[in-house]
Design a protein around this motif. Structure first.
Motif, mmCIF file in Angstrom:
data_model
loop_
_atom_site.group_PDB
_atom_site.id
_atom_site.type_symbol
_atom_site.label_atom_id
_atom_site.label_comp_id
_atom_site.label_asym_id
_atom_site.label_seq_id
_atom_site.Cartn_x
_atom_site.Cartn_y
_atom_site.Cartn_z
ATOM 1 N N ASP A 216 -6.368 -2.768 -4.384
ATOM 2 C CA ASP A 216 -7.004 -3.048 -5.558
ATOM 3 C C ASP A 216 -6.309 -2.734 -6.875
ATOM 4 N N GLU A 217 -6.693 -3.365 -7.981
ATOM 5 C CA GLU A 217 -6.040 -3.397 -9.410
ATOM 6 C C GLU A 217 -5.441 -2.049 -9.599
ATOM 7 N N PRO A 218 -5.944 -0.924 -9.797
ATOM 8 C CA PRO A 218 -5.600 0.396 -10.103
ATOM 9 C C PRO A 218 -4.307 0.855 -9.279
ATOM 10 N N TYR A 219 -4.504 0.577 -7.918
ATOM 11 C CA TYR A 219 -3.314 0.903 -7.015
ATOM 12 C C TYR A 219 -2.206 -0.054 -7.653
ATOM 13 N N MET A 220 -2.408 -1.404 -7.452
ATOM 14 C CA MET A 220 -1.420 -2.253 -7.781
ATOM 15 C C MET A 220 -0.617 -1.884 -9.024
ATOM 16 N N GLU A 221 -1.352 -1.675 -10.326
ATOM 17 C CA GLU A 221 -0.648 -1.186 -11.499
ATOM 18 C C GLU A 221 0.171 -0.011 -11.413
ATOM 19 N N ALA A 222 -0.245 1.025 -10.639
ATOM 20 C CA ALA A 222 0.448 2.113 -10.408
ATOM 21 C C ALA A 222 1.589 2.134 -9.604
ATOM 22 N N MET A 223 1.568 1.062 -8.642
ATOM 23 C CA MET A 223 2.888 0.857 -7.555
ATOM 24 C C MET A 223 3.672 -0.076 -8.465
ATOM 25 N N SER A 224 3.215 -0.836 -9.142
ATOM 26 C CA SER A 224 4.140 -1.970 -10.051
ATOM 27 C C SER A 224 4.979 -1.080 -11.122
ATOM 28 N N VAL A 225 4.498 -0.081 -11.602
ATOM 29 C CA VAL A 225 5.144 0.833 -12.382
ATOM 30 C C VAL A 225 6.442 1.481 -11.853
#
Length: 427
Positions: A216-225
């Protein structure tokens, strides 16, 4: 006459050896500790004398703990007390490996409420908080900023601008012990905290209950950083080959501006003085707010727990009570710790702890205290072990450019799905 003397001599000999024959051999009590156990043998002398025992500390590094204990439990090695990583408590409880301390301990009021929370499962408490609390703190080198005329970067735009300047000087933005995969999830914890504006634990609980997914989005944002930091060269060259000492030394040597670390006392011991600073930033994620603490760690220190298969339960209970006694903690810090920086930055779980009068608190202690009071627990204290292991591997691959963020999180979700198929439930 000779017969009488012979009998008398035998009687005297028997009387002489009687106390020896009747004396019980000291009970050996094993305590297994993560990392270097810096308490010397003299520290236990009082307890050993009072309880006719011998304390045997065995050191097992955090990253080796799971494999070591698996072998030890299978081959019948004596296991009594664990001074363990909090991330292993929940999985050990689910496997029935820890003694339920709820009704066996009557000194719970010795501790703040927050340090007990991670060890409370289904209303039962399985570990006693011990050792200084704290977590990963974003430190930086003020000397570098002064030398190159830079302000502390706090946004992506500011990071990019500072990176251009420092690249020319051969100075990295961040260093990290990337060769120790065990340490990579700490970055993810902090970033998920930013992505959820301080709700990383709530997000984790929802995910482990099946209400969300690791994709989901919060995990994706963190990993994308993490993907961006690795791909665009924000980490020091060769980050995935650095061990703990290598990362620490690169920061002390001025080879990087930032170090997100848990080795604050080690940094001081390494010689950093006024140039060492702490920041609540940078803000990597959209939901993160200026001035808010998103660091992760534990107010609990490391837990003291008892192996469910111990043959020395009562003695083990006495030991963890004795070790966590506030007066003993103060005494040990004062009398047995040579490194004053450890004492000066010690943040205890005990309510009545008072720093010794002749110990000067570190100038940054107030900032550390604030960070400690607001931190969220390391998320791998809740994740299934297999999920934690997958995170370690995929984050290193993402930072190294061998995997993108989406693929990494798909692998994490697949690992979690397999845990559920194998019967995992979160409670």
């Amino acid at each position: 006459m000779k017969k009488f003397l012979s009998l008398a001599l035998v009687a005297m000999m028997l009387l002489a050896i009687a106390p020896m024959a009747g004396a019980e051999e000291p009970t050996e009590l094993y305590i297994y500790t993560i990392g270097a156990f810096d308490h010397p043998e003299e520290m236990f002398a009082e307890f050993e004398e009072a309880n006719n025992c011998k304390i045997v500390p065995v050191t097992v590094l955090s990253e080796d703990w799971a494999a070591y204990m698996s072998v030890a439990m299978n081959d019948g090695t004596q296991l009594d007390v664990f001074y363990m990583n909090g991330q292993d408590v929940r999985s050990y409880v689910q496997k029935g490996l820890l003694v339920d301390l709820t009704d066996r301990v009557d000194y719970w009021d010795r501790f703040y409420e927050a340090p007990l929370a991670p060890f409370t499962i289904d209303g039962h408490i399985y570990a006693v908080p011990y050792g200084g609390g704290g977590g990963m703190v974003m430190t930086y080198n003020q000397k570098i900023l002064d030398e190159y005329g830079l302000e502390l970067p706090n946004t992506w735009e500011e990071l990019e601008a500072a990176k251009e300047v420092l690249d020319q000087a051969g100075i990295a933005m961040f260093t990290h012990e990337g060769g120790v995969t065990y340490m990579w999830p700490s970055w993810f914890f902090m970033l998920l905290g930013q992505a959820t504006d301080g709700k990383a634990v709530d997000t984790t609980f929802a995910t482990l209950k099946g209400e969300m997914k690791f994709t989901d989005e919060p995990y994706m944002e963190a990993m994308s950083v993490l993907e961006k930091l690795g791909k665009e060269g924000y980490f020091i060259n060769g980050v995935n080959a650095l061990d703990r000492q290598g990362a620490l030394q690169s920061f002390i040597n001025g080879e990087s501006l930032f170090y997100y670390n848990v080795a604050f006392a080690d940094t001081r011991e390494g010689g950093m003085g006024d140039e060492l600073k702490i920041t609540k930033g940078p803000l990597f994620c959209e939901a993160a707010q200026e001035g808010k603490v998103y660091t992760t760690g534990s107010a609990s220190g490391c837990p003291l727990a008892i192996y469910s298969g111990t043959q020395n339960l009562e003695l083990s209970l006495k030991l963890i009570e004795w070790m966590s006694d506030t007066d003993n903690v103060v005494k040990w810090l004062h009398d047995y710790t040579d490194d004053q920086s450890v004492i000066a930055t010690y943040l205890p779980p005990q309510v009545d702890f008072v720093r010794p009068e002749d110990v000067t608190a570190d100038p940054l202690i107030d900032e550390l205290t604030e960070a400690n009071a607001n931190l969220e627990v390391w998320l791998d204290w809740y994740w299934p072990t297999d999920v934690t292991n997958t995170f370690k591997e995929v984050i290193q691959a993402v930072v190294g450019g061998q995997m993108d963020a989406a693929t990494a999180l798909e692998m994490v979700q697949e690992t979690f799905d397999n845990c559920v198929l194998d019967g995992y439930t979160f409670s």
